[in-house]
Structures are given as structure tokens and as C-alpha cells.
Design a protein around this motif. Structure first.
Motif, short mmCIF file in Angstrom:
data_model
loop_
_atom_site.label_atom_id
_atom_site.label_comp_id
_atom_site.label_asym_id
_atom_site.label_seq_id
_atom_site.Cartn_x
_atom_site.Cartn_y
_atom_site.Cartn_z
N CYS A 108 0.86 -1.19 0.00
CA CYS A 108 0.00 0.00 0.00
C CYS A 108 0.90 1.25 0.00
O CYS A 108 1.87 1.32 0.76
CB CYS A 108 -0.90 0.03 1.23
SG CYS A 108 -2.22 -1.19 1.22
N VAL A 109 0.55 2.19 -0.84
CA VAL A 109 1.26 3.47 -0.88
C VAL A 109 0.22 4.58 -0.74
O VAL A 109 -0.76 4.61 -1.49
CB VAL A 109 2.04 3.67 -2.20
CG1 VAL A 109 2.83 4.97 -2.15
CG2 VAL A 109 2.97 2.49 -2.46
N GLU A 110 0.43 5.47 0.20
CA GLU A 110 -0.48 6.59 0.43
C GLU A 110 0.31 7.89 0.31
O GLU A 110 1.35 8.05 0.94
CB GLU A 110 -1.12 6.48 1.81
CG GLU A 110 -2.11 7.59 2.12
CD GLU A 110 -2.77 7.40 3.47
OE1 GLU A 110 -2.55 8.26 4.35
OE2 GLU A 110 -3.48 6.39 3.65
N VAL A 111 -0.20 8.81 -0.52
CA VAL A 111 0.51 10.07 -0.80
C VAL A 111 -0.37 11.24 -0.37
O VAL A 111 -1.55 11.32 -0.75
CB VAL A 111 0.86 10.18 -2.29
CG1 VAL A 111 1.53 11.52 -2.58
CG2 VAL A 111 1.76 9.04 -2.72
N LEU A 112 0.20 12.14 0.40
CA LEU A 112 -0.48 13.37 0.79
C LEU A 112 0.02 14.51 -0.08
O LEU A 112 1.22 14.74 -0.19
CB LEU A 112 -0.22 13.69 2.26
CG LEU A 112 -0.84 15.00 2.79
CD1 LEU A 112 -2.36 14.92 2.75
CD2 LEU A 112 -0.36 15.28 4.21
N ILE A 113 -0.93 15.21 -0.73
CA ILE A 113 -0.58 16.30 -1.64
C ILE A 113 -0.94 17.62 -0.97
O ILE A 113 -2.11 17.87 -0.67
CB ILE A 113 -1.37 16.16 -2.97
CG1 ILE A 113 -1.21 14.76 -3.55
CG2 ILE A 113 -0.94 17.22 -3.97
CD1 ILE A 113 -2.21 14.43 -4.64
#
Length: 653
Positions: free
Chosen positions: A185-190
Motif C-alpha cells: 500500500c502506498v499513500e501520498v499526501l498532496i
């Protein structure tokens, strides 16, 4: 598998340099390398493409290891309210060394022969292109989880304010992996100042996003030269809009959104179907074409696929290829897909009525799409036609290569590859032009409005009136046209009725023709002060306008302004001859070719030359013509403040 000291680990560490000037030089070199990678990613969908490409490669690896018992699944979460993107797959997962070094530039653990990506720059972009990335992976031996913060801030920092990011160990729990033996799982905050701005594209639900990802990312697999290559992944999409409402969509076995499959295409045939039918009819070619049944006539689209062996055999495709280019066709197992639409308006209607996203987003359009290793690469480019250039807007070409090896950022191919793709695109358009007699005539109106039998036509118009009523009243007079225009003829009728109702002032018409190059000749006369611009009369003309009868001018009518842009491209008409365009709507192509100044915003209309014009079109800072967009004008008459606010926001994009 053990966490292997994730806490405090720096993926970019130069372990062989203990300190001093050498270390400082090396660290700055690494920063420049990372920054160069970040600068190469400029597309709205780059983040999604990299995350999904890695997930697809991971499930591909596990599928090969476990066979048919394995059920690949990818979960995609897009939280617009929190500017967060999360992709979770049940693929092969990573071991501790892969986890620690996957973000390092130019490091890849993939097979070049079998994977979609292998340059080792995509994960670097994900890690150091945003504010925060959370990475959780699982294999049979256990799981590892870490978080990297302030990657973008460090990469762009010139003051030394941001230290190079290090992993922070986090809890291993990952929703979506609980019941899986492996996965990532990869989670990115922009952050707000970073791209992509998730709200900009105006897609607010899961079905919309699934279509967008199908067009612009590896979800839309391009398996033209690899039947059976698709591994039948099940996709779960969750989208949370700005209000916090979540929607869900699920689909499997998805491929690229080929234009002949879009819902607005009512009648389409492949060239192979057409040729097979022609060959079954006796007589010369002209006779055969005349004898084709109705299902092969008035087509909305024609399309076909040419594999590498077809390209080399089909003289119309390969006639201008030199020997080196023919070698490239075979070496890269090149496949060409092409689709020619009867009307370029279909693209705009598809985006507006089916996708329902921002009109300025460039998605499925006429143009050349390069693809490599089963996925689209980069943005559409213009098909470089040298004659009948207007047809480039009707044609969508996909040129797919095996091992095309584009440069960083997923978009720049070697010059010889780009030149070959351009030539194949040109030749495909030439082939489609041979079948123009079978296409539905393009009138500039939206696809699907051609006449059917009388009963269906009447029912269609009644239904249309219910869904899109015009219902316009002005000074206690009701407009006779009862529904929104569907054609250029409706635009002409509506405009002249509005002139008769007194909405437009100062116009006189010398002639209207359907056989001459231009539609109408008119004059203006603004002797009456009521035609002049003021705070109370914002549709008026500039007070400095000529107050007597003008010289004759040319007026053009179109349903969509883009139809006139197409006429300019085909040199059917010339912008220097035309002073005024009356249309129902202003299209995206117009906005790309011209600078558009909105006259209904603020005091912009104080320089208006023609009463009631809603826009001016500019090229090289010079005004070319004015436009009366009837849809915008009617909206303004109903609610000036709301329409002014809408245009202010739209033209500020």
C-alpha cells in the motif's frame, strides 16, 4: 522478513562517505538528481500512473508465481477533501532491502523484459515529489511500514531549512492487506500548492475517476500486440468528494478507452469489416460502394488495428517508411490503432456529457497517443498532417511499442521513434480518408442528432424539450424556440428571434446564404444612445463606436465555435474576413487556438464593438473577431450576477 531498522533510515544515504566536503558534494549531487526527476513529471495523472504501474507489475509477478488460483486486486482511494491518494495491491510485496532502497534514483528491482516500468525513477518521484508518503508492504515473512515526510520541500530547498527526509517507522496495519499473504500500500499526501490538484478536474465520484484512469493510466491496458497479456485485475475505487461523501466503483479486465467504444458512437465499423463486405459484392469499386447495406453507411466512426506484420504489408501504411523505420517496426513489435470520427464535436460532447469533467482537461481527443509496454505514455500530440489538416482533429491514433524505453517522466521517446510514430499516424489518416463517403456528414452539431424516422424524431424532440427547455421571456414576450439549439439552423433561428424581440440593438442584415463561402453580411447602426455601454446597459457597445451605419461586415453561424476553428484549419474560411461569430457554445479548441476575453465580466464589455457580444478572440494580442455565445448570453439575461461569477471563475483557470 524483519523491519531491518526502518526507523531513521535514509534511502539516499551515501554510506561509503563518512563526512566532510566529499559528503556535502555527494548530497548536493543526489538532490540535483532527484530534482531533475521531479521536473520531468508535469502531467496531471503522473502520480496515478506511477502508483498503478507499480501495482500492476506487482500483481503480474505474483500471478506468474501462483497461477490461476491467485485473484489479483488493486484498491484505489482518492480523497479530494484531504488531497490524499492511496493505492493498495495484493501483489508480490517487497522484502526489506527492496523496501529500503525502492525510493532511490535509478534503482529498480523489475525485469526489463516483462515489466511495465524499470527505470527506477517513478518511485523517487512519488517519495520526493509530495509532502508525505506512507509505504506498507507485506510478504509471508512479515510486514514493514514506514513514512517519509517533506520530500518535496527538501528537494526544492535552497536555504538548508529542510533536512533530507528519513523513514519513520509506523504501525504495520494496512486496510486492504489484512487477509492477504502479500501486497503493498502506498499513500501520498498532496499539499495545497502541489500538483495534481484533485478538485480541479471536477470528477467527484468513483465511476468518473475509473473512466479517467482508464484513459490516462496503465489501468487502461493497451494489449493490441499481446493477446492474453491482461491478467484480469479486479479494481476497487473509492472517491471522497469535497463534502466528505464517498462513492464506490468496481470493475475488472479493463483496457484502454478506445474511441469507437464510447457511448456516443451509434454506428461504427472496422475497416476489415467494411473491406470484407465490399469484397462480397460484385462489380467495380464504385458499384460495390453503392450497394453497401445501410449498416455500412452514415457511420459515426471507422476504426482498425494494424499489427507489425500488417503495417509492413499494407502499402498505404508503409509506403513512405525507409528501411531503418521498417526495422524499428519489427524490433518494437509496433501496433497501430486508429479511429476516425465523423465529427470532432464527439470528443467535446463525450467529455461534457459522459465524463462530466473540467472542459479544459485534455483527455480522449483527436491526436497521436504513444504507448509502450502496454500503457499510454505522455500526452496526446498533434498528428502532423501536411494536407487536409482539419482531419487530425477527427482522428485518434495509438502507436504501441514493446520496450519503447521513453525518457524520465513517461513522455519523451527517442527522435527516431517519434518520427516513425508521426509517419504512421499520417498514413493511417490517409487510409481512413478513403472511406469518407461512408461517414455521416459533419454539420458541427453534437453526435447523435441526425434525423431518424418521423415518429422517433418527434418523440426525440419532445423528450429533448423536457430535458433542455429554453423558456426565455423578455419584456413580456416569450421566445418561440422552446428548447435549446441542437444545430446551426437552430442557432440562426434563435439569434434572429432575439433580434426581433429587441434583445439585440443596431443590427441590419443584407443577406444570408447557405451556398456562399460565408453565412451572412450585416451592418450596424448605433445612433440611439440606448445601444451604448453603461453600468445599466452592460450589453451595449463602446461609447467610442461609430454612430452611423457601418460598412458591411461578415457574420458566421455555428452551433459550436470549434467548427469555425476547423474551417480555419482546412482553409475553408479565413479569420481576417470575419467580424462576428454567433454560436450556441464556445468550445475548448477555440480556447486553445485563441485568447478568449469574456465581455460579461466586470467592465470588459465596455470595449465591445457589436451589441451583445459575449467574448472576443485574440491572437498575438490582436483582436480577430467577436463572438455572441447564445448559451452564455441567455444565462446572463436570466441571472447576470451568477453568470458573471461563473465566467470569472472559468476564465481564471
Amino acid at each position: 522478513m524483519t523491519p531491518h531498522d526502518i526507523e531513521g533510515f535514509d534511502p539516499l544515504a551515501e554510506n561509503h562517505i563518512p563526512g566532510g566536503l566529499e559528503k556535502s558534494i555527494a548530497e548536493e549531487a543526489v538532490r540535483r538528481e532527484v530534482l531533475n526527476i521531479l521536473k520531468s513529471y508535469t502531467g496531471y495523472f503522473d502520480l496515478f500512473s506511477e502508483l498503478l504501474q507499480n501495482s500492476l507489475d506487482a500483481v503480474d509477478i505474483r500471478k506468474k508465481l501462483e497461477g490461476d488460483d491467485y485473484k489479483p486486486r488493486i484498491q484505489i482511494e482518492i480523497d479530494i477533501s484531504k488531497n490524499r491518494v492511496r493505492v493498495c495491491d495484493n501483489g508480490c510485496g517487497m522484502d526489506s532491502d527492496q523496501f529500503r532502497f525502492c525510493f532511490r534514483p535509478n534503482v529498480s528491482f523489475k525485469s526489463r523484459k516483462d515489466s511495465r516500468g524499470h527505470k527506477g525513477v517513478g518511485a523517487t518521484f512519488v517519495a520526493y515529489g509530495f509532502s508525505s508518503v506512507r509505504l506498507i508492504t507485506k510478504q509471508k515473512g512479515g510486514s514493514i511500514a514506514g513514512q517519509l515526510n517533506s520530500g518535496r520541500q527538501w528537494a526544492e530547498d535552497t536555504s538548508g531549512s529542510f533536512p533530507r527526509p528519513r523513514f519513520s517507522a509506523i504501525a504495520h496495519h494496512a486496510e486492504g492487506l489484512e487477509h492477504e499473504t502479500s501486497g503493498t500500500c502506498v499513500e501520498v499526501l498532496i499539499e495545497s500548492q502541489q500538483r495534481p490538484k484533485l478538485a480541479w478536474i471536477q470528477a467527484t465520484n468513483a465511476d468518473q475517476w475509473l473512466d479517467l484512469l482508464r484513459i490516462k493510466t496503465p489501468i487502461g491496458g493497451i494489449y493490441l500486440s499481446a493477446s492474453g497479456r491482461d491478467i484480469n485485475v479486479e479494481y476497487h475505487v473509492k472517491v471522497t468528494d469535497l463534502s466528505g461523501k464517498s462513492t464506490y466503483a468496481k470493475n475488472r479486465d479493463i483496457d484502454y478507452y478506445y474511441p469507437h467504444e464510447i457511448p456516443l458512437i451509434y454506428k461504427q465499423k472496422s475497416l476489415s469489416e467494411i473491406e470484407k463486405k465490399i469484397q462480397s459484392i460484385s462489380g467495380d469499386l464504385s458499384t460495390r460502394l453503392q450497394k453497401l447495406p445501410d449498416e455500412f453507411r452514415r457511420l459515426d466512426a471507422v476504426w482498425d488495428v494494424w499489427k507489425s506484420e500488417d503495417i509492413l504489408k499494407e502499402i498505404h501504411i508503409s509506403r513512405n517508411l525507409d528501411e531503418d523505420q521498417k526495422i524499428l517496426v519489427s524490433k518494437h513489435d509496433i501496433t497501430v490503432y486508429g479511429c476516425f470520427l465523423s465529427s470532432a464535436k464527439t470528443w467535446t460532447t463525450f467529455q461534457k456529457d459522459i465524463l462530466k469533467v473540467h472542459p479544459n482537461a485534455v483527455l480522449l481527443r483527436g491526436g497521436l497517443q504513444l504507448a509502450s509496454d502496454f500503457m499510454p505514455q505522455g500526452d496526446l500530440s498533434v498528428i502532423p498532417l501536411t494536407s487536409t489538416i482539419g482531419y487530425q482533429n477527427n482522428t485518434h491514433i495509438v502507436v504501441h511499442l514493446r520496450d519503447g524505453n521513453p525518457d524520465m517522466g513517461r513522455k519523451v521517446f527517442q527522435p527516431e521513434i517519434k518520427a516513425l510514430a508521426d509517419e504512421l499516424g499520417r498514413r493511417a489518416v490517409d487510409v481512413f480518408k478513403r472511406y469518407l463517403s461512408l461517414m455521416r456528414e459533419d454539420t458541427g452539431a453534437p453526435t447523435g442528432t441526425a434525423a431518424r424516422d418521423l415518429r422517433d424524431f418527434i418523440k426525440q424532440q419532445e423528450t429533448y424539450r423536457e430535458s433542455k427547455p429554453l423558456a426565455l421571456r423578455f419584456r413580456n414576450r416569450a421566445c418561440a424556440l422552446q428548447s435549446e439549439p441542437q444545430s446551426e439552423q437552430d442557432v440562426i433561428a434563435l439569434f434572429h428571434e432575439l433580434v426581433g424581440m429587441g434583445i439585440f440593438e443596431g443590427y441590419g442584415f443584407l443577406a444570408t446564404s447557405e451556398s456562399e463561402r460565408y453565412d451572412s453580411i450585416f451592418v450596424t447602426n448605433y445612433e440611439d444612445d440606448s445601444a451604448l455601454y453603461s453600468v445599466e446597459r452592460k450589453l451595449g457597445v463602446s461609447p467610442s463606436s461609430e454612430r452611423r451605419e457601418s460598412i458591411p461586415y461578415v457574420l458566421e453561424y455555428k452551433y459550436d465555435s470549434d467548427a469555425l476553428v476547423d474551417d480555419f484549419a482546412k482553409e475553408k474560411k479565413y479569420p481576417q474576413d470575419i467580424k462576428l461569430l454567433v454560436c450556441w457554445r464556445v468550445g475548448q479548441k477555440t480556447a486553445r487556438e485563441f485568447g478568449v476575453s469574456p465581455y460579461l465580466v466586470g467592465e470588459e464589455g465596455s470595449v465591445r464593438e457589436f451589441f451583445g457580444s459575449t467574448h472576443a478572440l485574440y491572437q498575438l494580442r490582436e483582436k480577430r473577431l467577436e463572438v455572441i455565445c447564445l448559451r452564455d448570453l441567455i444565462s446572463y439575461l436570466r441571472d447576470p450576477d451568477e453568470e458573471e461569477a461563473r465566467q470569472s471563475q472559468y476564465y481564471a483557470q
